[in-house]
Design an enzyme around this catalytic site. Structure first.
Site, PDB file in Angstrom:
ATOM      1  N   GLU A 398       0.926  -0.994   0.680  1.00 14.45           N
ATOM      2  CA  GLU A 398       0.042   0.058   0.530  1.00 14.45           C
ATOM      3  C   GLU A 398       1.057   1.404  -0.332  1.00 14.45           C
ATOM      4  OE1 GLU A 398      -2.973   0.870  -0.032  1.00 14.45           O
ATOM      5  OE2 GLU A 398      -4.313  -1.692   0.127  1.00 14.45           O
TER       6      GLU A 398
HETATM    7 ZN    ZN Z   1      -6.917  -1.185  -3.788  1.00 12.82          ZN
END
Ligand code: ZN
Length: 557
Positions: A398
């Site tokens: 992320e």
């Molecule tokens: Zn995503």
């Protein structure tokens, strides 16, 4: 006339100005003038041609005909609620072609306000920087499908002579776009035999790549179309991988990289934020993907199952919910967790933008349901590839959209043979790639993601590990083991006190989240929250609090 399949491709003339989004990743649906310099805009929701309207987050449009110095007030009036919009430090980006081609954040103040019925208004002002150029505005620096394809061609030319950069079309998307599969490695340790042509995959007649005899690192990106930092991070990864220096050489010598740069090209082209053209979140379809409905996921999974010896699976995403870059990993039995989590800890010592404490290895994050479509994370690539193929190192990376500054120091690099500090830096060549103000941040994260692989596999000839507080991989795993045991002990203590409910028949499908335990913090300097804490002083004075959707506080001027 409006194309019913592409309602996001519009051109609207107002006086001498043209508002347009008839391009790859553009998604303006309406523009209206409300006063002399104020324009109200509406964006096309994700998959709106199929009647969906849940996601109204991504925006990207252009304005033609502005004169230098013209002052504009732009208000998008149909956005969904997104927490960062209520922070004055979230800024859209702009560029002006051809005079100011770099994507940069706007510097003026923004106002976010709920306007009822789940709709929100986001306003900013802007002063045109050049005469008659095209000014563009977007939610975040865009990375359209056509630019991804252009970048791949640029990287292909950077490939050193001792290595291979094999491009092929893995499958075609529902709209007929090629899903590129790239194989990168040096030329040693390849079989002379080519990979098989899997039924239903590899639609073009070009030659298949050679069979790899080295461990494979499988990387994919952009299953969520609006998460453009994933593509900028992938650019950084490719720069390091193709670099002629010791890091690139070592990566190419030890591994074969299989890369799918864009898994949801139709969603990207249509300016969607999270789903494909049929409103489907493709990262919930990995359990049983259909070649008719989710061809790109079907192909990725089947190709993955065909490959042997995949060591790492990294699916690149982006987020705005936490203060740093982090990853989702799987919840494994205690004895396997050190091997699993050590990768995240190693990324942390290799880049100051990533934090181990923000990573999530919980059981809950393997089965949590999406609040909008209620599909479980069991269908994500990360969980499905672990459960189907038992590969420990499967992660969702992320990447933040934007970070103001590094969050912590990292130890120096040492040459493992000479014991001397290693200071050679990678030479980046971003000529021809999209110009973006924070490319250095993505490049740095890319180095961390890749060097941590070399550290896990103990083949990093220039590592930061010996000068970290852990010194060795084993002692770092020991730290993780101890931390996991503390978490488990706290959990069982809470069970006995009755503070945490033991799973019973009715709650068995709702796993308990592990409690937070105090972490041994290393290199914690400069602790700031990049998006949410750095509110300029003047805005603190002027801000007033209003109550937004779901009772959350929103700050606006
Ligand atoms: Zn995503």
């Amino acid at each position: 006339m409006e194309d019913p399949e592409h309602p996001q491709q519009t051109i609207t003339a107002i006086d001498n100005l043209i508002f347009f989004s008839n391009f790859d990743s553009g998604n303006l649906s309406k523009a209206t003038k409300t006063s002399s310099n104020t324009y109200e805009l509406e964006i096309s929701p994700d998959a709106s041609s199929k009647g969906f309207s849940s996601y109204r987050t991504w925006f990207f449009f252009g304005i033609r005909g502005l004169k230098k110095g013209t002052y504009l007030r732009l208000c998008i009036i149909n956005l969904s609620y997104l927490r960062p919009w209520s922070s004055p430090t979230y800024k859209p980006v702009w560029r002006c072609v051809p005079s100011h081609s770099e994507w940069q954040r706007i510097v003026t103040e923004t106002i976010f306000e709920p306007i009822g019925n789940g709709y929100n208004k986001f306003t900013w002002t802007f002063e045109a920087v050049a005469n008659d150029n095209d000014h563009f505005f977007a939610f975040a620096p865009p990375y359209p499908y056509c630019d991804v394809m252009k970048s791949i061609s640029i990287f292909e030319k950077m490939c050193p002579g001792d290595s291979t950069f094999h491009r092929e079309s893995l499958i075609r998307s529902l709209d007929g776009r090629d899903i590129e599969l790239i194989t990168i490695s040096n030329k040693s340790n390849f079989s002379t035999e080519r990979e098989d042509r899997i039924h239903g995959l590899f639609p073009s007649s070009g030659s298949r790549c050679f069979k790899a005899q080295k461990p494979i690192i499988f990387i994919s990106a952009r299953v969520h179309p609006g998460e453009t930092p994933a593509s900028y991070l992938l650019d950084g990864i490719l720069q390091v991988l193709l670099s002629p220096d010791t890091r690139g050489t070592s990566l190419r010598s030890n591994f074969v990289f299989k890369i799918i740069p864009i898994l949801n090209p139709d969603g990207v082209y249509r300016g969607n934020f999270r789903v494909d053209q049929n409103g489907i979140n493709l990262n919930r379809c990995y359990i049983e993907p259909s070649i008719m409905e989710h061809p790109t996921i079907y192909a990725a999974k089947w190709y993955f199952s065909y490959l042997h010896n995949v060591k790492f699976y990294l699916d690149l995403h982006a987020h705005m919910s936490k203060r740093s870059c982090f990853l989702f990993g799987n919840y494994l039995p205690l004895e396997k967790q050190p091997d699993n989590q050590v990768y995240a800890k190693l990324i942390e010592i290799n880049t100051p933008y990533f934090e181990f404490s923000e990573c999530d290895f919980s059981e809950k994050s393997m089965s949590a349901k999406d609040p909008k479509d209620h599909h479980s994370k069991e269908g994500s690539g990360r969980v499905a590839f672990y459960q189907n193929f038992g590969i420990i190192h499967t992660y969702t990376i992320e990447c933040s959209y934007y970070m103001l500054r590094p969050l912590h120091n990292i130890p120096p690099t040492i040459n493992m043979k000479t014991g001397r500090k290693f200071t050679e830096s990678i030479v980046y060549n971003s000529s021809g790639l999209i110009s973006v103000h924070n490319r250095a941040f993505f490049n740095d994260l890319a180095v961390g993601v890749l060097m941590a692989i070399l550290d896990v596999e103990q083949c990093n000839s220039n590592s930061r590990l010996p000068l970290s507080e852990f010194r060795t991989l084993e002692s770092m795993k020991e730290y993780i083991r101890a931390r996991a045991m503390i978490q488990n002990r706290i959990l069982s203590k809470n069970f006995s006190r009755g503070e945490v409910k033991r799973p019973d028949k009715t709650t068995a499908d709702k796993p308990t989240t592990l409690p937070k335990v105090p972490l041994r913090k290393i290199h914690k300097l400069n602790v700031v929250s990049p998006i949410f804490n750095s509110v300029p002083q003047t805005l603190h004075h002027k801000a007033k609090v209003v109550i937004g959707p779901r009772g959350k506080s929103l700050i606006r001027e």
